[in-house]
Design a protein around this motif. Structure first.
Motif, PDB file in Angstrom:
ATOM      1  N   LEU A   8       2.716  -2.550  -0.125  1.00  0.00           N
ATOM      2  CA  LEU A   8       1.595  -2.238   0.761  1.00  0.00           C
ATOM      3  C   LEU A   8       1.829  -2.825   2.147  1.00  0.00           C
ATOM      4  CD1 LEU A   8      -1.779  -2.426  -1.120  1.00  0.00           C
ATOM      5  CD2 LEU A   8      -0.755  -0.540   0.130  1.00  0.00           C
ATOM      6  N   THR A   9       2.352  -4.066   2.172  1.00  0.00           N
ATOM      7  CA  THR A   9       2.632  -4.671   3.469  1.00  0.00           C
ATOM      8  C   THR A   9       3.554  -3.765   4.260  1.00  0.00           C
ATOM      9  OG1 THR A   9       2.686  -6.730   2.259  1.00  0.00           O
ATOM     10  CG2 THR A   9       3.346  -6.813   4.542  1.00  0.00           C
ATOM     11  N   ASN A  10       4.607  -3.350   3.604  1.00  0.00           N
ATOM     12  CA  ASN A  10       5.585  -2.502   4.268  1.00  0.00           C
ATOM     13  C   ASN A  10       4.949  -1.207   4.754  1.00  0.00           C
ATOM     14  OD1 ASN A  10       8.315  -2.352   4.994  1.00  0.00           O
ATOM     15  ND2 ASN A  10       8.583  -0.724   3.486  1.00  0.00           N
ATOM     16  N   VAL A  11       4.080  -0.648   3.908  1.00  0.00           N
ATOM     17  CA  VAL A  11       3.458   0.629   4.245  1.00  0.00           C
ATOM     18  C   VAL A  11       2.525   0.470   5.444  1.00  0.00           C
ATOM     19  CG1 VAL A  11       1.793   2.312   3.425  1.00  0.00           C
ATOM     20  CG2 VAL A  11       3.667   1.615   1.960  1.00  0.00           C
ATOM     21  N   VAL A  12       1.669  -0.560   5.397  1.00  0.00           N
ATOM     22  CA  VAL A  12       0.670  -0.704   6.462  1.00  0.00           C
ATOM     23  C   VAL A  12       1.364  -1.010   7.782  1.00  0.00           C
ATOM     24  CG1 VAL A  12      -1.345  -1.979   7.220  1.00  0.00           C
ATOM     25  CG2 VAL A  12      -1.078  -1.398   4.833  1.00  0.00           C
ATOM     26  N   ILE A  13       2.414  -1.845   7.692  1.00  0.00           N
ATOM     27  CA  ILE A  13       3.116  -2.205   8.925  1.00  0.00           C
ATOM     28  C   ILE A  13       3.803  -0.982   9.534  1.00  0.00           C
ATOM     29  CG2 ILE A  13       5.172  -3.461   9.712  1.00  0.00           C
ATOM     30  CD1 ILE A  13       2.668  -5.115   9.604  1.00  0.00           C
ATOM     31  N   ALA A  14       4.183  -0.037   8.656  1.00  0.00           N
ATOM     32  CA  ALA A  14       4.890   1.135   9.180  1.00  0.00           C
ATOM     33  C   ALA A  14       3.942   2.115   9.849  1.00  0.00           C
ATOM     34  CB  ALA A  14       5.657   1.826   8.066  1.00  0.00           C
ATOM     35  N   ILE A  15       2.652   2.037   9.514  1.00  0.00           N
ATOM     36  CA  ILE A  15       1.718   3.053  10.010  1.00  0.00           C
ATOM     37  C   ILE A  15       1.671   3.139  11.546  1.00  0.00           C
ATOM     38  CG2 ILE A  15      -0.746   3.628  10.124  1.00  0.00           C
ATOM     39  CD1 ILE A  15      -0.874   3.009   7.164  1.00  0.00           C
ATOM     40  N   PRO A  16       1.578   2.016  12.270  1.00  0.00           N
ATOM     41  CA  PRO A  16       1.484   2.172  13.721  1.00  0.00           C
ATOM     42  C   PRO A  16       2.658   2.898  14.336  1.00  0.00           C
ATOM     43  CG  PRO A  16       1.639  -0.133  13.115  1.00  0.00           C
ATOM     44  CD  PRO A  16       1.411   0.623  11.877  1.00  0.00           C
ATOM     45  N   PHE A  17       3.820   2.819  13.688  1.00  0.00           N
ATOM     46  CA  PHE A  17       4.972   3.476  14.278  1.00  0.00           C
ATOM     47  C   PHE A  17       4.915   4.992  14.110  1.00  0.00           C
ATOM     48  CE2 PHE A  17       6.476  -0.859  13.509  1.00  0.00           C
ATOM     49  CZ  PHE A  17       6.749  -1.172  14.827  1.00  0.00           C
ATOM     50  N   LEU A  18       3.966   5.454  13.283  1.00  0.00           N
ATOM     51  CA  LEU A  18       3.834   6.896  13.117  1.00  0.00           C
ATOM     52  C   LEU A  18       3.317   7.548  14.380  1.00  0.00           C
ATOM     53  CD1 LEU A  18       2.215   7.143   9.588  1.00  0.00           C
ATOM     54  CD2 LEU A  18       4.601   7.241  10.207  1.00  0.00           C
ATOM     55  N   TYR A  19       2.529   6.823  15.141  1.00  0.00           N
ATOM     56  CA  TYR A  19       1.826   7.474  16.248  1.00  0.00           C
ATOM     57  C   TYR A  19       2.799   7.959  17.321  1.00  0.00           C
ATOM     58  CZ  TYR A  19       1.849   4.895  20.608  1.00  0.00           C
ATOM     59  OH  TYR A  19       2.214   4.387  21.812  1.00  0.00           O
ATOM     60  N   GLU A  46       8.618  10.337   1.969  1.00  0.00           N
ATOM     61  CA  GLU A  46       9.633   9.304   1.816  1.00  0.00           C
ATOM     62  C   GLU A  46       9.133   8.193   0.895  1.00  0.00           C
ATOM     63  OE1 GLU A  46      11.708   8.201   5.437  1.00  0.00           O
ATOM     64  OE2 GLU A  46      11.613   6.159   4.723  1.00  0.00           O
ATOM     65  N   LEU A  47       7.864   7.852   1.066  1.00  0.00           N
ATOM     66  CA  LEU A  47       7.297   6.791   0.234  1.00  0.00           C
ATOM     67  C   LEU A  47       7.361   7.168  -1.243  1.00  0.00           C
ATOM     68  CD1 LEU A  47       5.742   4.111   0.415  1.00  0.00           C
ATOM     69  CD2 LEU A  47       3.644   5.441   0.374  1.00  0.00           C
ATOM     70  N   VAL A  48       6.903   8.396  -1.551  1.00  0.00           N
ATOM     71  CA  VAL A  48       6.871   8.824  -2.947  1.00  0.00           C
ATOM     72  C   VAL A  48       8.288   8.895  -3.523  1.00  0.00           C
ATOM     73  CG1 VAL A  48       6.300  10.748  -4.462  1.00  0.00           C
ATOM     74  CG2 VAL A  48       4.704  10.043  -2.683  1.00  0.00           C
ATOM     75  N   VAL A  49       9.170   9.533  -2.770  1.00  0.00           N
ATOM     76  CA  VAL A  49      10.541   9.711  -3.278  1.00  0.00           C
ATOM     77  C   VAL A  49      11.209   8.349  -3.459  1.00  0.00           C
ATOM     78  CG1 VAL A  49      12.802  10.653  -2.735  1.00  0.00           C
ATOM     79  CG2 VAL A  49      10.767  11.994  -2.274  1.00  0.00           C
ATOM     80  N   ALA A  50      11.080   7.490  -2.450  1.00  0.00           N
ATOM     81  CA  ALA A  50      11.771   6.200  -2.506  1.00  0.00           C
ATOM     82  C   ALA A  50      11.215   5.347  -3.652  1.00  0.00           C
ATOM     83  CB  ALA A  50      11.616   5.463  -1.181  1.00  0.00           C
ATOM     84  N   LEU A  51       9.895   5.379  -3.833  1.00  0.00           N
ATOM     85  CA  LEU A  51       9.315   4.593  -4.919  1.00  0.00           C
ATOM     86  C   LEU A  51       9.796   5.106  -6.265  1.00  0.00           C
ATOM     87  CD1 LEU A  51       5.614   3.701  -4.133  1.00  0.00           C
ATOM     88  CD2 LEU A  51       7.515   2.180  -4.610  1.00  0.00           C
ATOM     89  N   SER A  52       9.849   6.434  -6.411  1.00  0.00           N
ATOM     90  CA  SER A  52      10.297   6.970  -7.702  1.00  0.00           C
ATOM     91  C   SER A  52      11.734   6.551  -7.976  1.00  0.00           C
ATOM     92  CB  SER A  52      10.216   8.493  -7.710  1.00  0.00           C
ATOM     93  OG  SER A  52       9.090   8.919  -7.018  1.00  0.00           O
ATOM     94  N   ILE A  53      12.578   6.659  -6.959  1.00  0.00           N
ATOM     95  CA  ILE A  53      13.979   6.295  -7.175  1.00  0.00           C
ATOM     96  C   ILE A  53      14.094   4.801  -7.487  1.00  0.00           C
ATOM     97  CG2 ILE A  53      16.250   6.184  -6.102  1.00  0.00           C
ATOM     98  CD1 ILE A  53      15.569   8.671  -4.575  1.00  0.00           C
TER      99      ILE A  53
END
Lengths: 464, 342
Positions: free
Chosen positions: A390-401, A267-274
């Motif tokens: 990066l803020t958005n990415v790092v903040i999203a990481i804990p929700f992966l678990y 999602e990160l890659v696709v969304a960034l490209s778009i």
């Protein structure tokens, strides 16, 4: 720098404590003991008490010396005689304004207090008795005496001046309601404890009777129990699967990560490209079209993506395996659905971030100096936009678990999300509490990481 | 004091008028606005139906099971062979020149009689999908409005206090909302609902008590900014109390944030309710969109597509309309954003 790190870690502590307090308030204070809710109504008080004992629910909330026990539920005789209904010779009198509801025990008999189960060994208890004795005498015995009984269990009435036996309390005569506390200690054999009330010469009236158990110390409370549990890294035991919650978390985290990490990265890659496309051709039909599509994608309910995706791609057209967790191919469809369902919001967010950068002065300067548009986009804008990204990415990481609550259930992936939903359905408090708590702590930790990264990149932050 | 009040009022009016003009020009936003009004009308109608049958103490039509009519396909017109005892077929042909021209009411009745009972079909128990969808709109709006009534006052009040007083108050409120925001959202909502018990109350409390954080943060920032403005200093110099300054002077100036937040959290609340009802911890025993989805989900695999499709379309359009309107409102009401968006 070290000072900053230490300060930041210290700032983390109140938040973690806050999370602990909120989960405690939620599950212990508001929720109360889930014993009847989870075990059902027709369960013996002993089983309920064991359930509470295991989870600390039989202790006072924050602070206290005495706590209630299910061996004898508090009775105030507001509507009926409660557990005394079955005792022969006890008459219930409903309350009438100044008079509270009470039971009357006719003189000349012994009445065994109906205990639900044996009391605990080597523990101090106390009875709190509110009674009235207009004439005659009454004795409250903790241990029934050893005299042989008649066939009916009744003994001859006590003489008026019976000398008190050990652990027997003579209730003083009183024409007004009064409260008396009778403490006692259970020895090594709880079987001999048979509290009995006997009255002679006049009827004994009881309007409230409570049994309290003494705790080891003042701080032997639910909160301390909870804190100690957390400190040990022990999250209790699921009553549904009967496994330790820590073990369940350990088993569930890998399937969850196997699902959420690919979703997150793709999602990160696709969304960034778009978003880059949008920034590159901003205000063109492409940009506008993408924005409209993104809002439309955002508005489709998550459930709908899952249900239609599974039905059409998995069942109708058979592109993907439907259900299970056996090979990597089983993950393809859930990952695809996860990516698509989140894409709208993510694209919109990254587009806004990129466009915010596009209107900065340095971009105009670079353009004026003749930097090519692709060069500008990748070398200047993307680099500067990295901070919010990066803020958005790092903040999203804990929700992966925690995995995806719904995807896992639909596709039969044995992860934490699936576990959480099951736990919610079966009111499995220990599991829900553990997932909430760990999620929050990870989030706080991720916040710390972002701040530290900022501080590394930007020296101004450290001085604040 | 009067003058400052009058000034802030006239400035406010012009802002609102300006925003309204902007919105009027945005065709997409106006379409969304009308769609939302339509849904609101549906919800109110649903509420009326609900209370009517509640007072009558009879089963409302959306709960009536009719096993003869299960899985009826959606159709605008009545099935040609469907028997209708009251139907006088001569009325249908009167425009060919029947001598006995019927009155307008009769014509209308006969016209309506051609329309199907179940334009969106029926579900597995023969219940009308259209009526159940309308009831779903009722539940969705209830959830959206009631959770807003819980979350927005909390957010506004705490945000204003934190921003205005600063110091220890601010520290406490920041601690409170950072704690709340670090608990995973959906799980937190579900956990509250689980503790409160299954049902609408759990949904209200779960969503209401967790979604005030963003608004609180925004309000705090804005109040902090406004606190140093001359008009606030003037009010303070006149000896007005802090609460009067906060809620009579600063709040009207930052009220647009509340409106934007409301319109953006509404669709989120609706979606959350759908999740919760779907999972069985939401609405009990009433037709909500989540419950309809969970019913229709298994039927979909048997080829019963209509219930699923119409419910998801209903959810999609209302959420889309709120999202579009929220964006338009933000552009119209927040001039800073208006200049930066191109």
């Amino acid at each position: 720098m070290y000072r900053y790190i230490i300060r930041r870690i210290l700032q983390m502590i109140p938040t973690v404590f806050g999370v602990i307090v909120i989960t405690f308030i939620l599950f212990n204070i508001v929720g109360g003991s889930p014993a009847t809710m989870t075990l059902g109504k027709n369960i013996s008080p002993k089983a309920l008490e064991e359930f509470d004992e295991q989870r600390g629910f039989n202790k006072p909330l924050l602070l206290g010396r005495w706590s209630a026990t299910r061996a004898y539920q508090d009775t105030v005789f507001a509507r009926n005689a409660g557990p005394w209904r079955e005792i022969e010779g006890v008459v219930y009198v409903a309350g009438q304004r100044p008079e509270p509801g009470h039971i009357v025990m006719a003189p000349g008999k012994d009445y065994a207090v109906p205990l639900a189960f044996k009391l605990k060994k080597q523990t101090t208890y106390q009875w709190i008795l509110k009674y009235r004795l207009i004439s005659g005498t009454a004795v409250f015995r903790i241990i029934a005496d050893d005299q042989p009984r008649g066939a009916t269990g009744a003994r001859p009435a006590l003489p008026a001046a019976a000398e008190p036996e050990p652990q027997a309390t003579v209730l003083p005569t009183n024409s007004a309601w009064q409260t008396i506390r009778i403490p006692f200690t259970v020895g090594s054999d709880p079987a001999v404890v048979k509290p009995t009330v006997s009255a002679a010469g006049g009827a004994l009236e009881i309007s409230a009777l409570r049994l309290r158990r003494q705790n080891a110390h003042w701080f032997d409370s639910q909160f301390v129990f909870y804190l100690r549990q957390i400190a040990r890294g022990d999250f209790g035991k699921s009553h549904y699967t009967n496994q330790r919650v820590a073990q369940m978390l350990k088993d569930g985290i890998m399937p969850s990560l196997a699902l959420t990490v690919p979703i997150f990265l793709v999602e990160l890659v696709v969304a960034l490209s778009i978003a880059l496309l949008c920034a590159f051709w901003r205000n063109s039909w492409l940009d506008r079209g993408i924005v409209v599509i993104a809002v439309a994608l955002m508005s489709v309910n998550y459930l709908v993506w899952i249900i239609f995706g599974q039905y059409l791609l998995g069942y109708r057209w058979g592109f993907f395996p439907l259900w299970g967790f056996e090979a990597w191919s089983y993950l393809l469809l859930p990952v695809l659905i996860g990516v698509v369902s989140g894409l709208g919001a993510t694209v919109r967010f990254y587009r806004t971030v990129m466009l915010d950068e596009m209107y900065r002065d340095y971009v105009r300067t670079a353009l004026a100096k003749g930097v090519s548009r692709p060069g500008l986009l990748f070398r200047h804008v993307l680099k500067n936009a990295m901070i919010p990204i990066l803020t958005n990415v790092v903040i999203a990481i804990p929700f992966l678990y925690a995995g995806s609550l719904l995807l896992e259930g639909f596709f039969g992936i044995p992860g934490l999300g699936n576990m959480g939903i099951n736990a919610l359905n079966y009111s499995d408090i220990d599991v829900v509490r553990a997932i909430v708590l760990i999620g929050s702590v990870l989030y706080v930790a991720a916040n710390l990481m972002t701040d530290l990264c900022y501080a590394l990149v930007d020296p101004r932050v450290r001085l604040e | 004091m009067n003058q400052s009040n009058a000034q802030s009022k006239s400035a406010g009016r012009s802002l609102w008028a300006d925003a309204w003009r902007q919105l009027r020009r945005n065709r997409l936003a106006m379409a969304s606005f009308w769609i939302i009004l339509l849904y609101l009308a549906m919800a109110l109608y649903g509420e009326g139906v609900y209370w009517y049958f509640h007072w009558q103490d009879t089963t409302p039509p959306y709960q009536q099971t009719n096993l003869q009519e299960e899985y009826l396909r959606p159709s605008v017109f009545r099935h040609p062979f469907a028997a209708d005892p009251g139907d006088d077929s001569s009325l249908l042909t009167d425009h060919h020149g029947s001598p006995a021209a019927p009155g307008l009411a009769a014509r209308l009745r006969s016209g309506l009689r051609v329309l199907a009972h179940h334009p969106l079909g029926t579900d597995n128990l023969g219940r009308d999908v259209l009526q159940r969808t309308v009831q779903g709109a009722r539940i969705a709006f209830q959830v959206g409005i009631i959770t807003s009534c819980i979350a927005i006052p909390i957010g506004v009040f705490l945000g204003c206090l934190a921003g205005y007083f600063g110091g220890k108050t601010d520290d406490f409120i920041v601690w409170l909302y950072s704690t709340f925001s670090s608990i995973p959202g959906l799980l937190f909502i579900f956990a509250i609902a689980m503790v409160v018990g299954k049902g609408l109350l759990g949904v209200y409390l779960g969503i209401g008590l967790t979604t005030w954080v963003n608004l609180c943060r925004l309000m705090r920032g804005e109040v902090m900014k406004h606190k140093t403005r001359p008009y606030v200093q003037a009010a303070r110099a006149l000896g007005l109390g802090p609460f009067r300054i906060m809620f009579r002077h600063i709040l009207p100036n930052i009220f647009h944030i509340i409106i934007i937040t409301f319109s953006l959290r509404f669709p989120a609340a609706i979606s959350t309710e759908v999740f919760m009802s779907f999972l069985g911890i939401g609405v009990q025993g009433e037709p909500s969109w989540g419950i309809m989805i969970s019913n229709a989900r298994l039927r979909l695999w048997q080829g019963v597509w209509w219930e699923m499709t119409f419910v998801t379309a209903a959810i999609f359009f209302v959420v889309l309309a709120f999202n579009l309107l929220g964006d338009a409102l933000r552009d119209a009401l927040d001039p800073r954003l208006r200049t930066s968006e191109h």
